[in-house]
Design a protein around this motif. Structure first.
Motif, PDB file in Angstrom:
ATOM      1  N   GLU A 120       0.750  -1.259  -0.094  1.00  0.00           N
ATOM      2  CA  GLU A 120      -0.003   0.098  -0.149  1.00  0.00           C
ATOM      3  C   GLU A 120       0.987   1.233   0.094  1.00  0.00           C
ATOM      4  O   GLU A 120       0.426   2.185  -0.574  1.00  0.00           O
ATOM      5  CB  GLU A 120      -1.023   0.075   1.358  1.00  0.00           C
ATOM      6  CG  GLU A 120      -1.959  -1.120   0.986  1.00  0.00           C
ATOM      7  CD  GLU A 120      -3.136  -1.080   2.268  1.00  0.00           C
ATOM      8  OE1 GLU A 120      -2.667  -0.477   3.353  1.00  0.00           O
ATOM      9  OE2 GLU A 120      -4.054  -1.858   2.034  1.00  0.00           O
ATOM     10  N   SER A 121       1.963   1.200   0.605  1.00  0.00           N
ATOM     11  CA  SER A 121       2.923   2.215   0.686  1.00  0.00           C
ATOM     12  C   SER A 121       3.425   2.796  -0.508  1.00  0.00           C
ATOM     13  O   SER A 121       3.832   3.808  -0.909  1.00  0.00           O
ATOM     14  CB  SER A 121       4.127   2.209   1.649  1.00  0.00           C
ATOM     15  OG  SER A 121       5.278   1.340   1.155  1.00  0.00           O
ATOM     16  N   LEU A 122       3.522   1.671  -1.783  1.00  0.00           N
ATOM     17  CA  LEU A 122       3.868   2.030  -3.040  1.00  0.00           C
ATOM     18  C   LEU A 122       2.998   2.895  -3.788  1.00  0.00           C
ATOM     19  O   LEU A 122       3.059   3.592  -4.711  1.00  0.00           O
ATOM     20  CB  LEU A 122       4.083   0.808  -3.845  1.00  0.00           C
ATOM     21  CG  LEU A 122       5.221   0.159  -3.124  1.00  0.00           C
ATOM     22  CD1 LEU A 122       5.533  -1.439  -3.621  1.00  0.00           C
ATOM     23  CD2 LEU A 122       6.605   0.720  -3.047  1.00  0.00           C
ATOM     24  N   LYS A 123       1.688   2.992  -3.444  1.00  0.00           N
ATOM     25  CA  LYS A 123       0.552   3.644  -4.069  1.00  0.00           C
ATOM     26  C   LYS A 123       0.548   3.186  -5.567  1.00  0.00           C
ATOM     27  O   LYS A 123       0.308   4.282  -6.339  1.00  0.00           O
ATOM     28  CB  LYS A 123       0.766   5.161  -3.767  1.00  0.00           C
ATOM     29  CG  LYS A 123       0.436   5.589  -2.274  1.00  0.00           C
ATOM     30  CD  LYS A 123       0.629   6.862  -2.055  1.00  0.00           C
ATOM     31  CE  LYS A 123       0.476   7.365  -0.795  1.00  0.00           C
ATOM     32  NZ  LYS A 123      -0.243   6.592   0.238  1.00  0.00           N
ATOM     33  N   ASN A 124       0.374   1.951  -5.850  1.00  0.00           N
ATOM     34  CA  ASN A 124       0.494   1.594  -7.378  1.00  0.00           C
ATOM     35  C   ASN A 124      -0.904   1.028  -7.514  1.00  0.00           C
ATOM     36  O   ASN A 124      -0.906  -0.161  -6.974  1.00  0.00           O
ATOM     37  CB  ASN A 124       1.530   0.588  -7.705  1.00  0.00           C
ATOM     38  CG  ASN A 124       1.639   0.374  -9.213  1.00  0.00           C
ATOM     39  OD1 ASN A 124       0.761   0.153  -9.852  1.00  0.00           O
ATOM     40  ND2 ASN A 124       3.048  -0.140  -9.506  1.00  0.00           N
ATOM     41  N   GLU A 125      -1.791   1.461  -8.386  1.00  0.00           N
ATOM     42  CA  GLU A 125      -3.017   0.801  -8.489  1.00  0.00           C
ATOM     43  C   GLU A 125      -2.912  -0.510  -9.308  1.00  0.00           C
ATOM     44  O   GLU A 125      -3.918  -1.262  -9.167  1.00  0.00           O
ATOM     45  CB  GLU A 125      -3.820   1.607  -9.435  1.00  0.00           C
ATOM     46  CG  GLU A 125      -3.547   2.012 -10.823  1.00  0.00           C
ATOM     47  CD  GLU A 125      -4.248   3.058 -11.653  1.00  0.00           C
ATOM     48  OE1 GLU A 125      -4.793   2.555 -12.546  1.00  0.00           O
ATOM     49  OE2 GLU A 125      -4.785   3.931 -10.977  1.00  0.00           O
ATOM     50  N   ASN A 126      -1.687  -0.832  -9.629  1.00  0.00           N
ATOM     51  CA  ASN A 126      -1.667  -2.070 -10.585  1.00  0.00           C
ATOM     52  C   ASN A 126      -0.792  -3.016  -9.498  1.00  0.00           C
ATOM     53  O   ASN A 126      -0.546  -4.499 -10.047  1.00  0.00           O
ATOM     54  CB  ASN A 126      -0.783  -1.858 -11.662  1.00  0.00           C
ATOM     55  CG  ASN A 126      -1.758  -1.312 -12.751  1.00  0.00           C
ATOM     56  OD1 ASN A 126      -2.867  -1.685 -12.943  1.00  0.00           O
ATOM     57  ND2 ASN A 126      -1.157  -0.401 -13.611  1.00  0.00           N
ATOM     58  N   PHE A 127      -0.554  -2.719  -8.252  1.00  0.00           N
ATOM     59  CA  PHE A 127       0.244  -3.689  -7.345  1.00  0.00           C
ATOM     60  C   PHE A 127      -0.797  -3.474  -5.944  1.00  0.00           C
ATOM     61  O   PHE A 127      -0.530  -2.526  -5.304  1.00  0.00           O
ATOM     62  CB  PHE A 127       1.469  -3.228  -7.273  1.00  0.00           C
ATOM     63  CG  PHE A 127       2.390  -4.097  -6.456  1.00  0.00           C
ATOM     64  CD1 PHE A 127       2.201  -5.510  -6.261  1.00  0.00           C
ATOM     65  CD2 PHE A 127       3.557  -3.795  -5.692  1.00  0.00           C
ATOM     66  CE1 PHE A 127       2.724  -6.427  -5.549  1.00  0.00           C
ATOM     67  CE2 PHE A 127       4.360  -4.622  -4.793  1.00  0.00           C
ATOM     68  CZ  PHE A 127       3.901  -6.126  -5.003  1.00  0.00           C
ATOM     69  N   ARG A 128      -1.572  -4.471  -5.592  1.00  0.00           N
ATOM     70  CA  ARG A 128      -2.382  -4.247  -4.618  1.00  0.00           C
ATOM     71  C   ARG A 128      -2.450  -5.572  -3.845  1.00  0.00           C
ATOM     72  O   ARG A 128      -2.063  -6.711  -4.117  1.00  0.00           O
ATOM     73  CB  ARG A 128      -3.821  -4.379  -5.382  1.00  0.00           C
ATOM     74  CG  ARG A 128      -4.159  -3.244  -6.206  1.00  0.00           C
ATOM     75  CD  ARG A 128      -4.668  -1.867  -5.610  1.00  0.00           C
ATOM     76  NE  ARG A 128      -5.852  -2.049  -4.721  1.00  0.00           N
ATOM     77  CZ  ARG A 128      -7.088  -2.190  -5.116  1.00  0.00           C
ATOM     78  NH1 ARG A 128      -7.660  -2.000  -6.208  1.00  0.00           N
ATOM     79  NH2 ARG A 128      -7.969  -2.391  -4.310  1.00  0.00           N
ATOM     80  N   ALA A 129      -2.645  -5.454  -2.347  1.00  0.00           N
ATOM     81  CA  ALA A 129      -2.663  -6.343  -1.349  1.00  0.00           C
ATOM     82  C   ALA A 129      -4.041  -6.555  -0.869  1.00  0.00           C
ATOM     83  O   ALA A 129      -4.927  -5.536  -0.825  1.00  0.00           O
ATOM     84  CB  ALA A 129      -1.661  -5.996  -0.243  1.00  0.00           C
TER      85      ALA A 129
END
Length: 108
Positions: free
Chosen positions: A17-26
Motif C-alpha cells: 500500500e505504501s507504493l501507491k500503485n493501482e496495479n500492485f495491490r494487497a
C-alpha cells in the motif's frame, strides 16, 4: 507461529500500500466464478463465494498478472489452491493474457 504469519502478512500489505500503485495491490478479494455480475467489482473481505489473494501485480503492457501467496509455515501452496487463486484473479482483472502464481516465503 500464527502470530508470526499474521505479522508478516500485515507488514507486506503495508509495504504494498505504501507504493501507491493501482496495479500492485494487497489483500484483494475476487469471486471464484465469473457468473456473478459483481465479478469485476471491489468486494468486501468475506464476501460469499470469494477468495482473497495476498497480493497481485498487473502489468498492462504485457497482460501479465502475478499473484503472490505468502507462506510462513511448513505447508506450501497446493495446486488446487493456486488454481483457485489464479482463476479468481484472472476473472477479476481486465485484459489478462497470462497469470503467474508465486509462492513467497519471507525471511525471518
Amino acid at each position: 507461529m500464527a502470530t508470526y504469519g499474521t505479522n508478516v502478512h500485515v507488514r507486506f500489505k503495508d509495504f504494498v500500500e505504501s507504493l501507491k500503485n493501482e496495479n500492485f495491490r494487497a489483500e484483494r478479494s475476487f469471486l471464484k466464478e465469473a457468473a456473478d455480475p459483481t465479478s469485476r467489482d471491489e468486494l468486501d473481505i468475506g464476501y460469499p463465494r470469494s477468495v482473497r489473494v495476498d497480493a497481485y501485480e498487473y502489468r498492462p503492457e504485457s497482460g501479465t498478472l502475478c499473484v503472490y501467496d505468502l507462506k510462513t509455515g511448513r505447508r506450501g501452496l497446493s495446486v488446487p489452491r493456486s488454481d483457485i487463486l489464479a482463476t479468481a484473479a484472472y476473472l477479476g482483472i481486465r485484459d489478462v493474457r497470462r497469470v503467474i502464481m508465486l509462492e513467497v516465503r519471507p525471511r525471518k
